[in-house]
Design a protein around this motif. Structure first.
Motif, PDB file in Angstrom:
ATOM      1  N   TRP A   1       0.821  -1.212   0.000  1.00  0.00           N
ATOM      2  CA  TRP A   1       0.000   0.000   0.000  1.00  0.00           C
ATOM      3  C   TRP A   1       0.855   1.262   0.000  1.00  0.00           C
ATOM      4  N   TYR A   2       2.087   1.191   0.537  1.00  0.00           N
ATOM      5  CA  TYR A   2       2.958   2.366   0.488  1.00  0.00           C
ATOM      6  C   TYR A   2       3.164   2.798  -0.962  1.00  0.00           C
ATOM      7  N   HIS A   3       3.428   1.825  -1.817  1.00  0.00           N
ATOM      8  CA  HIS A   3       3.623   2.129  -3.237  1.00  0.00           C
ATOM      9  C   HIS A   3       2.341   2.687  -3.843  1.00  0.00           C
ATOM     10  N   GLY A   4       1.210   2.110  -3.471  1.00  0.00           N
ATOM     11  CA  GLY A   4      -0.066   2.579  -4.003  1.00  0.00           C
ATOM     12  C   GLY A   4      -0.313   4.043  -3.687  1.00  0.00           C
ATOM     13  N   PHE A   5      -0.045   4.437  -2.456  1.00  0.00           N
ATOM     14  CA  PHE A   5      -0.260   5.832  -2.073  1.00  0.00           C
ATOM     15  C   PHE A   5       0.807   6.758  -2.654  1.00  0.00           C
ATOM     16  N   ASP A   6       2.013   6.249  -2.820  1.00  0.00           N
ATOM     17  CA  ASP A   6       3.055   7.035  -3.475  1.00  0.00           C
ATOM     18  C   ASP A   6       2.650   7.339  -4.919  1.00  0.00           C
ATOM     19  N   VAL A   7       2.142   6.333  -5.617  1.00  0.00           N
ATOM     20  CA  VAL A   7       1.701   6.520  -7.001  1.00  0.00           C
ATOM     21  C   VAL A   7       0.468   7.420  -7.053  1.00  0.00           C
ATOM     22  N   LEU A   8      -0.447   7.238  -6.099  1.00  0.00           N
ATOM     23  CA  LEU A   8      -1.627   8.102  -6.037  1.00  0.00           C
ATOM     24  C   LEU A   8      -1.221   9.572  -5.923  1.00  0.00           C
ATOM     25  N   HIS A   9      -0.283   9.858  -5.028  1.00  0.00           N
ATOM     26  CA  HIS A   9       0.159  11.238  -4.835  1.00  0.00           C
ATOM     27  C   HIS A   9       0.849  11.775  -6.084  1.00  0.00           C
ATOM     28  N   THR A  10       1.652  10.928  -6.739  1.00  0.00           N
ATOM     29  CA  THR A  10       2.366  11.370  -7.933  1.00  0.00           C
ATOM     30  C   THR A  10       1.400  11.651  -9.081  1.00  0.00           C
ATOM     31  N   VAL A  11       0.396  10.799  -9.243  1.00  0.00           N
ATOM     32  CA  VAL A  11      -0.627  11.036 -10.271  1.00  0.00           C
ATOM     33  C   VAL A  11      -1.367  12.337  -9.988  1.00  0.00           C
ATOM     34  N   TRP A  12      -1.702  12.549  -8.727  1.00  0.00           N
ATOM     35  CA  TRP A  12      -2.413  13.778  -8.335  1.00  0.00           C
ATOM     36  C   TRP A  12      -1.574  15.006  -8.665  1.00  0.00           C
ATOM     37  N   ARG A  13      -0.251  14.925  -8.424  1.00  0.00           N
ATOM     38  CA  ARG A  13       0.638  16.034  -8.760  1.00  0.00           C
ATOM     39  C   ARG A  13       0.677  16.257 -10.278  1.00  0.00           C
ATOM     40  N   CYS A  14       0.722  15.176 -11.034  1.00  0.00           N
ATOM     41  CA  CYS A  14       0.693  15.298 -12.501  1.00  0.00           C
ATOM     42  C   CYS A  14      -0.583  15.992 -12.956  1.00  0.00           C
ATOM     43  N   MET A  15      -1.683  15.638 -12.320  1.00  0.00           N
ATOM     44  CA  MET A  15      -2.970  16.226 -12.676  1.00  0.00           C
ATOM     45  C   MET A  15      -2.996  17.717 -12.368  1.00  0.00           C
ATOM     46  N   LEU A  16      -2.396  18.098 -11.246  1.00  0.00           N
ATOM     47  CA  LEU A  16      -2.353  19.513 -10.882  1.00  0.00           C
ATOM     48  C   LEU A  16      -1.445  20.298 -11.825  1.00  0.00           C
ATOM     49  N   LEU A  17      -0.271  19.759 -12.091  1.00  0.00           N
ATOM     50  CA  LEU A  17       0.719  20.476 -12.905  1.00  0.00           C
ATOM     51  C   LEU A  17       0.270  20.647 -14.353  1.00  0.00           C
ATOM     52  N   THR A  18      -0.551  19.737 -14.827  1.00  0.00           N
ATOM     53  CA  THR A  18      -1.028  19.812 -16.215  1.00  0.00           C
ATOM     54  C   THR A  18      -2.412  20.450 -16.329  1.00  0.00           C
ATOM     55  N   ARG A  19      -2.936  20.952 -15.201  1.00  0.00           N
ATOM     56  CA  ARG A  19      -4.294  21.523 -15.204  1.00  0.00           C
ATOM     57  C   ARG A  19      -5.270  20.547 -15.857  1.00  0.00           C
ATOM     58  N   SER A  20      -5.238  19.322 -15.358  1.00  0.00           N
ATOM     59  CA  SER A  20      -5.999  18.244 -15.991  1.00  0.00           C
ATOM     60  C   SER A  20      -7.502  18.498 -16.003  1.00  0.00           C
ATOM     61  N   TRP A  21      -7.979  19.368 -15.104  1.00  0.00           N
ATOM     62  CA  TRP A  21      -9.417  19.658 -15.102  1.00  0.00           C
ATOM     63  C   TRP A  21      -9.863  20.356 -16.383  1.00  0.00           C
ATOM     64  N   LEU A  32      -9.066   7.750 -12.634  1.00  0.00           N
ATOM     65  CA  LEU A  32      -7.603   7.744 -12.652  1.00  0.00           C
ATOM     66  C   LEU A  32      -7.028   7.637 -11.245  1.00  0.00           C
ATOM     67  N   LEU A  33      -7.601   8.355 -10.299  1.00  0.00           N
ATOM     68  CA  LEU A  33      -7.111   8.298  -8.918  1.00  0.00           C
ATOM     69  C   LEU A  33      -7.385   6.932  -8.291  1.00  0.00           C
ATOM     70  N   PHE A  34      -8.539   6.358  -8.586  1.00  0.00           N
ATOM     71  CA  PHE A  34      -8.826   4.999  -8.091  1.00  0.00           C
ATOM     72  C   PHE A  34      -7.839   4.004  -8.696  1.00  0.00           C
ATOM     73  N   SER A  35      -7.565   4.148  -9.984  1.00  0.00           N
ATOM     74  CA  SER A  35      -6.601   3.264 -10.649  1.00  0.00           C
ATOM     75  C   SER A  35      -5.220   3.381 -10.011  1.00  0.00           C
ATOM     76  N   ALA A  36      -4.849   4.600  -9.652  1.00  0.00           N
ATOM     77  CA  ALA A  36      -3.523   4.829  -9.066  1.00  0.00           C
ATOM     78  C   ALA A  36      -3.367   4.112  -7.735  1.00  0.00           C
ATOM     79  N   VAL A  37      -4.341   4.257  -6.859  1.00  0.00           N
ATOM     80  CA  VAL A  37      -4.198   3.674  -5.525  1.00  0.00           C
ATOM     81  C   VAL A  37      -4.352   2.157  -5.537  1.00  0.00           C
ATOM     82  N   SER A  38      -5.004   1.627  -6.567  1.00  0.00           N
ATOM     83  CA  SER A  38      -5.286   0.187  -6.579  1.00  0.00           C
ATOM     84  C   SER A  38      -4.522  -0.582  -7.650  1.00  0.00           C
ATOM     85  N   HIS A  39      -3.623   0.073  -8.368  1.00  0.00           N
ATOM     86  CA  HIS A  39      -3.021  -0.556  -9.547  1.00  0.00           C
ATOM     87  C   HIS A  39      -2.146  -1.760  -9.234  1.00  0.00           C
TER      88      HIS A  39
END
Length: 227
Positions: A1-21, A32-39
């Motif tokens: 789960w440590y890896h899952g949350f690390d990836v979740l946070h990194t995906v979230w940062r990518c989403m923020l930096l690219t103005r994914s909204w 995408l966030l569900f996929s990140a934490v559970s991949h």
């Protein structure tokens, strides 16, 4: 789960930096966030190559095609649907749920490293396409209007986050590198015991740890990040 949350946070940062909204709907972001934490849920420290080589039950079940990634995705949805008060998709319309599920399946299956170089090429092509387009065309608009290209970007976010350890601050990078190498070495020990080919980076008696990580960064991570 440590890896899952690390990836979740990194995906979230990518989403923020690219103005994914600007190009991802709320449903896309949720998926995408569900996929990140559970991949990697249910991962037990062995590779797809190993599972196929030994005829593992998962390799048989999924016909040797991304057995781990198929299992991760299946397990994640089983947990959500089969655990009391855990159905975070309960409020979605049926059509929205199936759309979200398809996004998750595609994104998680693309964390299999066999897709790595194809994804690098697709990313380079997408970048070039936007570079060559009319200056009046908003790149976010192109993604909004193309379900296929939008999925590719979501796959890219998850895959790049999954292998992002080398671009993290040194203290984090080093810890994850050592954890990964120990996982590889444990598999190598099993490969030796079973008398099957020992995969590259898996022989603890031969692998040079610093060089292995430099090589991984130069040949896998740099082209991905540069794309």
């Amino acid at each position: 789960w440590y890896h899952g949350f690390d990836v979740l946070h990194t995906v979230w940062r990518c989403m923020l930096l690219t103005r994914s909204w600007d190009f991802l709907r709320g449903l896309d972001q949720f998926a995408l966030l569900f996929s990140a934490v559970s991949h990697d849920v249910g991962h037990f420290g062995l590779s797809n190559v190993f599972l196929v080589e030994v005829g593992h039950e998962l390799a048989v079940r999924y016909n040797d095609k991304s057995p781990l990634e198929n299992m991760h995705c299946s397990t994640a949805f089983k947990i959500v649907s089969g655990t009391k008060d855990a159905n975070i998709f309960g409020g979605l319309r049926r059509s929205s749920f199936f759309e979200l599920r398809q996004i998750c399946i595609e994104a998680i299956l693309h964390t299999d490293m066999i897709h790595h170089f194809t994804m690098v090429k697709e990313t380079q092509m997408l970048y070039q396409m936007n570079l060559d387009s009319d200056d009046t065309v908003d790149p976010a608009e192109i993604l909004r209007d193309s379900k296929e290209e939008k999925q590719k970007v979501m796959n890219l976010f998850l895959h790049s986050a999954d292998v992002s350890n080398p671009i993290k601050p040194w203290a984090i990078c080093y810890k994850w590198a050592m954890k990964c190498l120990e996982e590889f070495f444990n598999q190598g020990d099993q490969e030796k015991q079973l008398g099957i080919p020992v995969q590259m980076l898996n022989d603890r008696t031969k692998v040079n740890k610093p060089f292995s990580q430099i090589g991984f960064s130069e040949f896998m991570i740099v082209p991905l990040e540069a794309a």
